[in-house]
Scaffold this active site. Structure first.
Site, PDB file in Angstrom:
ATOM      1  N   HIS A 191      59.247  40.548   8.545  1.00 54.28           N
ATOM      2  CA  HIS A 191      58.431  41.693   8.972  1.00 54.28           C
ATOM      3  C   HIS A 191      58.084  41.544  10.453  1.00 54.28           C
ATOM      4  CE1 HIS A 191      54.953  44.352   9.341  1.00 54.28           C
ATOM      5  NE2 HIS A 191      55.337  44.916   8.218  1.00 54.28           N
ATOM      6  N   CYS A 213      60.163  47.729   9.886  1.00 58.25           N
ATOM      7  CA  CYS A 213      58.861  48.414   9.833  1.00 58.25           C
ATOM      8  C   CYS A 213      58.715  49.292  11.069  1.00 58.25           C
ATOM      9  CB  CYS A 213      57.719  47.404   9.742  1.00 58.25           C
ATOM     10  SG  CYS A 213      56.114  48.219   9.747  1.00 58.25           S
ATOM     11  N   HIS A 259      59.802  49.561   5.868  1.00 55.66           N
ATOM     12  CA  HIS A 259      58.467  50.166   5.803  1.00 55.66           C
ATOM     13  C   HIS A 259      58.544  51.394   6.694  1.00 55.66           C
ATOM     14  CE1 HIS A 259      56.053  46.164   5.076  1.00 55.66           C
ATOM     15  NE2 HIS A 259      56.855  46.458   4.076  1.00 55.66           N
ATOM     16  N   ASP A 296      54.650  53.375   4.086  1.00 49.37           N
ATOM     17  CA  ASP A 296      53.617  52.394   4.401  1.00 49.37           C
ATOM     18  C   ASP A 296      52.365  53.164   4.821  1.00 49.37           C
ATOM     19  OD1 ASP A 296      52.573  49.917   4.744  1.00 49.37           O
ATOM     20  OD2 ASP A 296      53.818  49.352   6.442  1.00 49.37           O
ATOM     21  N   HIS A 297      51.233  52.527   4.717  1.00 50.04           N
ATOM     22  CA  HIS A 297      49.943  53.067   5.154  1.00 50.04           C
ATOM     23  C   HIS A 297      49.834  54.589   5.132  1.00 50.04           C
ATOM     24  CE1 HIS A 297      49.677  49.230   7.798  1.00 50.04           C
ATOM     25  NE2 HIS A 297      49.837  48.962   6.514  1.00 50.04           N
ATOM     26  N   TYR A 322      46.222  51.641   2.045  1.00 51.52           N
ATOM     27  CA  TYR A 322      47.015  51.762   0.816  1.00 51.52           C
ATOM     28  C   TYR A 322      46.416  52.780  -0.149  1.00 51.52           C
ATOM     29  CZ  TYR A 322      49.875  48.143   2.678  1.00 51.52           C
ATOM     30  OH  TYR A 322      50.753  47.457   3.485  1.00 51.52           O
TER      31      TYR A 322
HETATM   32  C1  DNO Z   1      50.388  45.578   6.222  1.00 49.95           C
HETATM   33  C2  DNO Z   1      51.614  44.909   5.955  1.00 49.95           C
HETATM   34  C3  DNO Z   1      51.524  43.393   6.057  1.00 49.95           C
HETATM   35  C4  DNO Z   1      52.868  42.848   5.732  1.00 49.95           C
HETATM   36  C5  DNO Z   1      53.040  41.398   5.880  1.00 49.95           C
HETATM   37  C6  DNO Z   1      54.505  41.059   5.691  1.00 49.95           C
HETATM   38  O1  DNO Z   1      50.155  46.635   5.767  1.00 49.95           O
HETATM   39  O2  DNO Z   1      52.662  45.449   6.631  1.00 49.95           O
HETATM   40  O3  DNO Z   1      50.614  42.933   5.095  1.00 49.95           O
HETATM   41  O4  DNO Z   1      53.093  43.074   4.401  1.00 49.95           O
HETATM   42  O5  DNO Z   1      52.639  41.024   7.120  1.00 49.95           O
HETATM   43  O6  DNO Z   1      54.676  39.717   5.482  1.00 49.95           O
END
Ligand code: DNO
Length: 398
Positions: free
Chosen positions: A239, A277, A304, A354-355, A371
């Protein structure tokens, strides 16, 4: 592409039925209760998998497809291959995951603090709230709360002046909240929550570790674990740093195309992959994300998809709607769809929205920051529309 959803386990306010209704078929999860550095067991992973995959009658099945994350303990970042016990435990966790049929693992290599924000409920003009990194508040934390030696060297004079004003306007409750947000580990973090004294102690342990040394430690870690991942058929996905630049005077080594290129060159194993990501990488104006998605395509096993928008000072950013940030999401998705098409079905790229913003009913519920159910559902629906459009126009539904 396979649609997935991060689920934090039975205490997650978002249920597995919520996930089904959002339209995802794959789950991204981890054994969040196991302390960082302790090896996962085959039985522990199997129990968590059963929670996800035991399908009530009449419901559609969900599969636990991606582990996010097996945390890389701090001593691996500080010592590299010298952290033998931590690396052995990490490999044992990998074995436990593979024994349960899971073949994609996400991890990161950010020192001391995993993903960082200053505000978890920043109001948007439409009444929803977003996650935000406010560089002035971050500078205030560094200079006046953490009181890190030399912190002022990382901020220009105008930022320092604004940070001072921001700090002076904070109540003790505001200061405590800022410490909580920055230092006590956001959801899914792979680093331990820290008090201010513990934070200072951790930072002092990193003395002498510069960018080259941290990268070398990551390479040593990968040299130790990729032969096992290869043997087990697991793709490891690194990541990116979030945000993708040095924080707290510490180096970060997964921020740019050049960083990833160097890692793939040093450890060519096909198990050495990237978690693409877009929200993290997109914070840097010099990261060309569609080009990176193309260049690293074969190394992307997991994505992501979210968007961030840089603010006027060039260092602050907030999380925008999934299609409305700085990243050219349509072209990134197109590159991922094209990459997926070149692969056998079992290797289709898994992505998660994501988010999400906190909006509608989630504004009055207890939520996991970033989340939320509804914000992520909106993001997933928008992304699904982009994917379907590209697949249809390019003539291949996959
Ligand atoms: C946050 C995420 C992080 C991610 C870790 C990957 O929302 O992107 O918690 O999962 O850093 O190891």
């Amino acid at each position: 592409m396979k649609q997935s959803w991060r689920w934090f386990g039975p205490k997650d306010p978002v249920s597995l039925d919520d996930v089904r209704q959002a339209g995802a078929t794959e789950i991204v999860s981890a054994l969040h209760d196991v302390p960082i550095g302790e090896a996962w067991t085959v039985e522990g992973v199997a129990r968590h998998k059963a929670l996800i995959e035991t399908t009530p009658t009449g419901r559609s099945p969900l599969a636990w497809t991606v582990v996010e994350s097996i945390p890389v303990p701090d001593d691996v970042k500080r010592l590299g291959k010298g952290a033998t016990a931590s690396i052995a435990a990490w490999i044992a966790s990998l074995e436990a995951v593979a024994a349960n049929g899971i073949h994609v693992v996400c991890y990161n290599f950010m020192p001391v603090v995993d993903w960082a924000r200053t505000d978890l409920d920043w109001p948007l003009p439409n009444g929803a709230t977003a996650l935000r990194f406010d560089n002035d508040r971050f500078a205030a934390f560094e200079m006046f709360i953490l009181k890190r030696d030399g912190a002022e060297r990382d901020f220009d004079a105008a930022t320092q002046a604004r940070a001072k004003r921001a700090f002076e306007a904070m109540s003790q409750a505001d200061i405590d909240e800022l410490i909580r947000v920055i230092a006590s580990a956001l959801p899914g973090s792979t680093t331990d929550p820290l008090t201010i004294p513990a934070f200072r102690e951790r930072l002092s342990q990193y003395r002498g570790i510069d960018h080259a040394r941290l990268r070398q430690h990551l390479v040593e870690f990968l040299q130790a674990v990729t032969p096992h991942a290869d043997r087990l058929g697991v793709r490891l996905t690194l990541h990116p740093d979030d945000p993708p630049r040095p924080l707290f005077g510490l180096p970060r080594v997964a921020s740019t195309a050049a960083d990833y290129r160097a890692l793939f060159q040093a450890v060519p194993s096909p198990a050495n992959g990237i978690c693409f990501c877009t929200g993290s990488l997109g914070v840097r104006a010099d990261n060309d994300l569609p080009a990176m998605a193309q260049e690293f395509g074969p190394r992307i096993a997991f994505a992501h998809l979210r968007a961030t928008r840089r603010e006027a000072d060039g260092a602050s950013f907030h999380e925008s709607d999934h299609l409305d940030g700085d990243v050219d999401m349509v072209r990134v998705v197109q590159a991922l769809v094209q990459e997926t098409r070149r692969r056998p079905g079992s290797e289709r790229i898994v992505f998660r929205p994501d988010h999400g913003h906190r909006m509608l009913d989630d504004l009055t519920k207890s939520v996991t920051p970033g989340y939320t159910a509804i914000g992520r559902l909106k993001g997933l629906a928008e992304l699904r529309g982009v994917i379907r459009t590209i697949e249809t126009l390019e003539g291949h539904l996959i």
